[in-house]
Design a protein around this motif. Structure first.
Motif, PDB file in Angstrom:
ATOM      1  N   PHE A 239      -7.508  16.162  -5.563  1.00  0.00           N
ATOM      2  CA  PHE A 239      -8.267  15.320  -4.649  1.00  0.00           C
ATOM      3  C   PHE A 239      -7.365  14.865  -3.512  1.00  0.00           C
ATOM      4  O   PHE A 239      -6.229  14.437  -3.739  1.00  0.00           O
ATOM      5  CB  PHE A 239      -8.808  14.081  -5.375  1.00  0.00           C
ATOM      6  N   ALA A 240      -7.861  14.990  -2.286  1.00  0.00           N
ATOM      7  CA  ALA A 240      -7.169  14.438  -1.120  1.00  0.00           C
ATOM      8  C   ALA A 240      -7.566  12.970  -1.010  1.00  0.00           C
ATOM      9  O   ALA A 240      -8.722  12.652  -0.743  1.00  0.00           O
ATOM     10  CB  ALA A 240      -7.556  15.197   0.141  1.00  0.00           C
ATOM     11  N   ILE A 241      -6.604  12.080  -1.222  1.00  0.00           N
ATOM     12  CA  ILE A 241      -6.921  10.660  -1.369  1.00  0.00           C
ATOM     13  C   ILE A 241      -6.195   9.843  -0.306  1.00  0.00           C
ATOM     14  O   ILE A 241      -4.972   9.938  -0.163  1.00  0.00           O
ATOM     15  CB  ILE A 241      -6.525  10.157  -2.772  1.00  0.00           C
ATOM     16  N   ASP A 242      -6.944   9.027   0.399  1.00  0.00           N
ATOM     17  CA  ASP A 242      -6.378   8.108   1.378  1.00  0.00           C
ATOM     18  C   ASP A 242      -6.135   6.750   0.732  1.00  0.00           C
ATOM     19  O   ASP A 242      -6.935   6.297  -0.097  1.00  0.00           O
ATOM     20  CB  ASP A 242      -7.337   7.925   2.564  1.00  0.00           C
ATOM     21  N   PHE A 243      -5.062   6.102   1.121  1.00  0.00           N
ATOM     22  CA  PHE A 243      -4.788   4.754   0.645  1.00  0.00           C
ATOM     23  C   PHE A 243      -5.727   3.756   1.309  1.00  0.00           C
ATOM     24  O   PHE A 243      -5.970   3.809   2.508  1.00  0.00           O
ATOM     25  CB  PHE A 243      -3.334   4.383   0.958  1.00  0.00           C
ATOM     26  N   LYS A 244      -6.266   2.853   0.487  1.00  0.00           N
ATOM     27  CA  LYS A 244      -7.094   1.753   0.991  1.00  0.00           C
ATOM     28  C   LYS A 244      -6.511   0.447   0.471  1.00  0.00           C
ATOM     29  O   LYS A 244      -6.148   0.340  -0.698  1.00  0.00           O
ATOM     30  CB  LYS A 244      -8.544   1.899   0.529  1.00  0.00           C
ATOM     31  N   GLU A 245      -6.465  -0.551   1.325  1.00  0.00           N
ATOM     32  CA  GLU A 245      -5.955  -1.854   0.921  1.00  0.00           C
ATOM     33  C   GLU A 245      -6.893  -2.493  -0.115  1.00  0.00           C
ATOM     34  O   GLU A 245      -8.099  -2.200  -0.150  1.00  0.00           O
ATOM     35  CB  GLU A 245      -5.840  -2.787   2.128  1.00  0.00           C
ATOM     36  N   PRO A 246      -6.366  -3.368  -0.963  1.00  0.00           N
ATOM     37  CA  PRO A 246      -7.231  -4.120  -1.872  1.00  0.00           C
ATOM     38  C   PRO A 246      -8.305  -4.885  -1.104  1.00  0.00           C
ATOM     39  O   PRO A 246      -8.161  -5.156   0.096  1.00  0.00           O
ATOM     40  CB  PRO A 246      -6.262  -5.075  -2.565  1.00  0.00           C
ATOM     41  N   ALA A 247      -9.368  -5.242  -1.812  1.00  0.00           N
ATOM     42  CA  ALA A 247     -10.503  -5.894  -1.156  1.00  0.00           C
ATOM     43  C   ALA A 247     -10.142  -7.259  -0.602  1.00  0.00           C
ATOM     44  O   ALA A 247     -10.713  -7.695   0.409  1.00  0.00           O
ATOM     45  CB  ALA A 247     -11.663  -6.021  -2.140  1.00  0.00           C
ATOM     46  N   GLU A 248      -9.219  -7.946  -1.247  1.00  0.00           N
ATOM     47  CA  GLU A 248      -8.880  -9.302  -0.829  1.00  0.00           C
ATOM     48  C   GLU A 248      -7.367  -9.406  -0.605  1.00  0.00           C
ATOM     49  O   GLU A 248      -6.588  -9.394  -1.554  1.00  0.00           O
ATOM     50  CB  GLU A 248      -9.339 -10.307  -1.886  1.00  0.00           C
ATOM     51  N   MET A 249      -6.980  -9.517   0.648  1.00  0.00           N
ATOM     52  CA  MET A 249      -5.571  -9.595   1.013  1.00  0.00           C
ATOM     53  C   MET A 249      -5.179 -11.047   1.297  1.00  0.00           C
ATOM     54  O   MET A 249      -6.012 -11.867   1.687  1.00  0.00           O
ATOM     55  CB  MET A 249      -5.313  -8.744   2.257  1.00  0.00           C
ATOM     56  N   PRO A 250      -3.906 -11.389   1.085  1.00  0.00           N
ATOM     57  CA  PRO A 250      -3.469 -12.750   1.424  1.00  0.00           C
ATOM     58  C   PRO A 250      -3.607 -13.037   2.911  1.00  0.00           C
ATOM     59  O   PRO A 250      -3.525 -12.130   3.746  1.00  0.00           O
ATOM     60  CB  PRO A 250      -2.002 -12.756   0.983  1.00  0.00           C
ATOM     61  N   ASP A 251      -3.862 -14.308   3.243  1.00  0.00           N
ATOM     62  CA  ASP A 251      -3.987 -14.729   4.630  1.00  0.00           C
ATOM     63  C   ASP A 251      -3.410 -16.135   4.750  1.00  0.00           C
ATOM     64  O   ASP A 251      -2.775 -16.642   3.817  1.00  0.00           O
ATOM     65  CB  ASP A 251      -5.447 -14.659   5.102  1.00  0.00           C
ATOM     66  N   THR A 252      -3.629 -16.783   5.871  1.00  0.00           N
ATOM     67  CA  THR A 252      -3.029 -18.110   6.067  1.00  0.00           C
ATOM     68  C   THR A 252      -3.608 -19.149   5.113  1.00  0.00           C
ATOM     69  O   THR A 252      -2.911 -20.064   4.692  1.00  0.00           O
ATOM     70  CB  THR A 252      -3.235 -18.577   7.520  1.00  0.00           C
ATOM     71  N   GLU A 253      -4.894 -19.012   4.757  1.00  0.00           N
ATOM     72  CA  GLU A 253      -5.517 -19.976   3.847  1.00  0.00           C
ATOM     73  C   GLU A 253      -5.128 -19.716   2.394  1.00  0.00           C
ATOM     74  O   GLU A 253      -4.913 -20.650   1.615  1.00  0.00           O
ATOM     75  CB  GLU A 253      -7.041 -19.926   3.996  1.00  0.00           C
ATOM     76  N   PHE A 254      -5.052 -18.436   2.029  1.00  0.00           N
ATOM     77  CA  PHE A 254      -4.685 -18.039   0.672  1.00  0.00           C
ATOM     78  C   PHE A 254      -3.509 -17.066   0.776  1.00  0.00           C
ATOM     79  O   PHE A 254      -3.696 -15.842   0.749  1.00  0.00           O
ATOM     80  CB  PHE A 254      -5.879 -17.394  -0.039  1.00  0.00           C
ATOM     81  N   PRO A 255      -2.284 -17.566   0.873  1.00  0.00           N
ATOM     82  CA  PRO A 255      -1.147 -16.734   1.256  1.00  0.00           C
ATOM     83  C   PRO A 255      -0.469 -15.957   0.124  1.00  0.00           C
ATOM     84  O   PRO A 255       0.420 -15.147   0.393  1.00  0.00           O
ATOM     85  CB  PRO A 255      -0.173 -17.748   1.849  1.00  0.00           C
ATOM     86  N   PHE A 256      -0.885 -16.198  -1.129  1.00  0.00           N
ATOM     87  CA  PHE A 256      -0.246 -15.522  -2.254  1.00  0.00           C
ATOM     88  C   PHE A 256      -1.169 -14.467  -2.858  1.00  0.00           C
ATOM     89  O   PHE A 256      -2.397 -14.617  -2.846  1.00  0.00           O
ATOM     90  CB  PHE A 256       0.136 -16.524  -3.351  1.00  0.00           C
ATOM     91  N   THR A 257      -0.567 -13.408  -3.414  1.00  0.00           N
ATOM     92  CA  THR A 257      -1.310 -12.417  -4.183  1.00  0.00           C
ATOM     93  C   THR A 257      -1.168 -12.732  -5.664  1.00  0.00           C
ATOM     94  O   THR A 257      -0.051 -12.798  -6.193  1.00  0.00           O
ATOM     95  CB  THR A 257      -0.792 -11.002  -3.913  1.00  0.00           C
TER      96      THR A 257
END
Length: 682
Positions: free
Chosen positions: A550-568
């Motif tokens: 399978f030719a597979i592209d990387f996709k980021e997780p659905a919920e990434m850290p941001d300024t409000e929620f900065p930790f994973t």
């Protein structure tokens, strides 16, 4: 004085270790490891050594309970079965069969999972049945089935000792599958190279030749980079690729995009470490991939598994001894629950409900018509209950009120049901919300089979009589089906159920109690009564014919850290506990080791937040918040925190996301964004 020893199977992880229960005057007095067991070899982990100690716990359910006016009252079996029959029939007649949903159990036997699957389909007429494999290894089934044709561990556990290289990705094997972890360490002692990929420095990482501390959720990117290096340096098996696979050219074109520099930027793994690891794997004669839920519990879980399959095929490391792609199942019978068709889209043996031939085979055996409409998965059932489409649920041996993502939503959904039946051995968080609670027996009080992570079918043997008025799950299901008018559940023993399984399930066709009781080690596919079983898969051909790249592209997780929620936040398990702690937290010697939840945080992040070791903090996500003690450690990288999910009083799954892998329908339990504050501060 009457003394006996009963050979049986551990009720915890998927290793499938056997031991003897010591029975003195009809009560369990102790436990003895089995020296002839090929997995444990007379050794047991700390959970296994204490596996019998919850059986007589004072909180065991021993009589049926019916909730009246918000309080549970003891009831007779007849009264409990009558009200369940009445309520399920009412829901079916008023709202249709798909208004009812069933959760089967990875902790119950093959025979019991088969019966609940049969009950849902043949008595109620719905394919709304699933089990907790949805939350752990559904991407394994989806990914490996599409790549190889079979969604299971390709090789056996003992083969790991003879591998030249073992790549462990997303698996804390020493703590969660200790007897497999010990095999990996033995392989290393024998000269094998060990590569560990994990966001958290697990105990196994301390023994690794190369440890790659990956950013949570970047597995596809890293594995594509791995394969980019292998193709660039010519470390692939051209003959295997040309003769036994398809789809290579499109796959090769895709991985050319994933240079070591690109991978470093995305995953946080240095290009030098990536190249070193790739070369170790690529130069090995026999390389094995081992993974667990750190790889699967993502919105890209199926892609992660297919990427592992791509890597094995690229180097010809599949279809041979001590190679392959080897998922480690987290519970004692996750493999068997899936094999038995406790899934919304397949019957036993992964025969699709959409397959006309398979449907007709089961209709003829069960003398009824079956629906070909695939049912709902675990998370979909909960959502449908919340929305009012599912009116009644029957849950056997599962605890979604603690194990599922976003458990505040789960509680609301279960509360919205018209009727909920929970069948279990303890009053779990889920059982507390039930309309009727049925007391089941523990592993020590019944007969049956479990299927281990490497497809070995193992005999569970009864050591003592059921406690109180509890009954084995297979007896409860049979009696309920009979009370609802079915003549298809007149079983007198689990042996009879296995005979039916063998007739209807080709991969179990040669499995029988007679063979297992003679000590035969049988791993499916075991097609006939004289078939010796299959230690490793795909030797001469893949189940699907040719392996598929399978030719597979990387996709980021659905919920990434941001300024409000900065930790994973990432979640996981501990050495001393199992799943939601229903059993292990009732064993004093285990609970005393770790009796409460904690949050691992890096020294850098703790210093920046002004948080001390063991200080209580508040962890918040978009779904809820918990209070928990901080544990300052270098096991996790800055920006990442880890919380085990065993503890109801600081439940990690208050925080986790319901966002799904669109193919396997698994929620992204391993990545969500959180913020952290000192208790009492916003």
């Amino acid at each position: 004085m009457n003394y006996d020893t009963i050979l049986t199977v551990c009720p915890f992880c998927g290793c499938g270790c056997q031991f003897y229960l010591e029975v003195l005057n009809k009560e369990i007095a102790g436990l003895i490891p089995c020296k002839t067991d090929e997995i444990s070899e007379g050794k047991l982990c700390i959970k296994g050594r204490n596996a019998h100690k919850f059986v007589y716990h004072g909180e065991r359910l021993k009589t049926p309970l019916i909730k009246r006016n918000g309080r549970f009252e003891q009831a007779s079996w007849q009264a409990a079965l009558d009200i369940i029959s009445q309520k399920l029939n009412e829901s079916k007649q008023r709202f249709g069969p798909d208004s009812i949903a069933f959760l089967s159990s990875a902790k119950c036997t093959n025979e019991e999972n088969f019966l609940l699957m049969k009950f849902a389909r043949a008595v109620l007429g719905t394919n709304n049945i699933d089990n907790c494999a949805r939350l752990c290894h559904s991407p394994t089934v989806a990914g490996l089935s599409s790549s190889f044709g079979s969604g299971a561990m390709t090789n056996s556990i003992p083969e790991l000792e003879n591998a030249d290289c073992i790549l462990v990705i997303g698996s804390n094997a020493i703590e969660q599958h200790p007897l497999i972890g010990s095999r990996i360490l033995e392989a290393r002692d024998n000269g094998a190279k060990l590569i560990v990929v994990d966001p958290r420095r697990t105990p196994l990482a301390n023994f690794a030749d190369v440890y790659l501390q990956i950013r949570p959720g970047s597995d596809v990117c890293l594995l594509n980079g791995f394969m980019n290096i292998l193709t660039t340096e010519g470390l692939m098996d051209k003959e295997f690729i040309s003769q036994r696979t398809e789809g290579y050219e499109g796959f090769k074109q895709k991985i050319e995009e994933y240079t070591p520099d690109k991978v470093q930027k995305v995953s946080g793994v240095s290009s030098g470490d990536l190249q070193r690891a790739a070369r170790i794997y690529g130069e090995a004669e026999k390389a094995s991939i081992v993974y667990c839920m750190g790889l699967t519990q993502h919105t890209a879980g199926t892609d992660n598994v297919r990427s592992c399959a791509n890597l094995a095929m690229l180097t010809g490391n599949v279809g041979r001894e001590s190679t392959g792609v080897n998922p480690l199942r987290g519970q004692n019978n996750v493999q068997g629950a899936c094999d038995m068709g406790a899934l919304p889209n397949v019957y036993a043996g992964y025969q699709a409900v959409l397959d006309k031939v398979a449907k007709e085979r089961f209709e003829a055996a069960w003398e009824t018509s079956l629906t070909e409409k695939p049912g709902l998965t675990v998370v979909e059932m909960i959502d449908a209950a919340y929305e009012g489409f599912v009116k009644a649920m029957y849950i056997m041996g599962e605890n979604p009120a603690l194990s599922d993502p976003d458990i505040s939503h789960v509680h609301e959904a279960l509360s919205a049901l018209d009727f909920l039946v929970v069948q279990d051995i303890f009053m779990s968080e889920t059982a507390q919300q039930a309309s009727v609670v049925l007391p089941a027996t523990s592993f020590a009080e019944k007969e049956g089979t479990f299927t281990a992570t490497d497809r070995r079918v193992l005999r569970l043997r009864k050591a003592i009589e059921p406690l109180g008025d509890s009954k084995p799950d297979w007896v409860i299901i049979s009696q309920l089906a009979q009370s609802m008018g079915s003549n298809q559940f007149n079983y007198t023993s689990p042996k009879e159920i296995m005979e039916e399984i063998a007739k209807l399930t080709p991969i179990y066709g040669g499995i029988s109690y007679e063979r297992l009781d003679k000590g035969k080690v049988l791993a499916w596919p075991c097609l006939t009564k004289d078939h010796s079983g299959t230690r490793f898969l795909h030797e001469e051909a893949f189940t699907r014919g040719k392996g598929r790249f399978f030719a597979i592209d990387f996709k980021e997780p659905a919920e990434m850290p941001d300024t409000e929620f900065p930790f994973t936040l990432t979640t996981g398990r501990l050495m001393f506990h199992y799943h939601t702690g229903t059993m292990t937290r009732k064993i004093p010697s285990l609970n005393s080791e770790v009796s409460a939840g904690f949050m691992e945080i890096s020294p850098q992040d703790a210093k920046r937040l002004g948080v001390g070791d063991r200080e209580k903090v508040v962890v918040r996500s978009r779904r809820g918040e918990i209070q928990i003690s901080a544990s300052i450690t270098e096991k996790v990288a800055p920006g990442v925190v880890f919380i085990p999910f065993h503890f109801a009083e600081s439940a990690a799954n208050v925080l986790t996301s319901r966002t799904l892998d669109l193919e396997a329908k698994i929620p992204e339990l391993k990545v969500c964004a959180v913020n952290i504050s000192k208790r009492g501060k916003p």
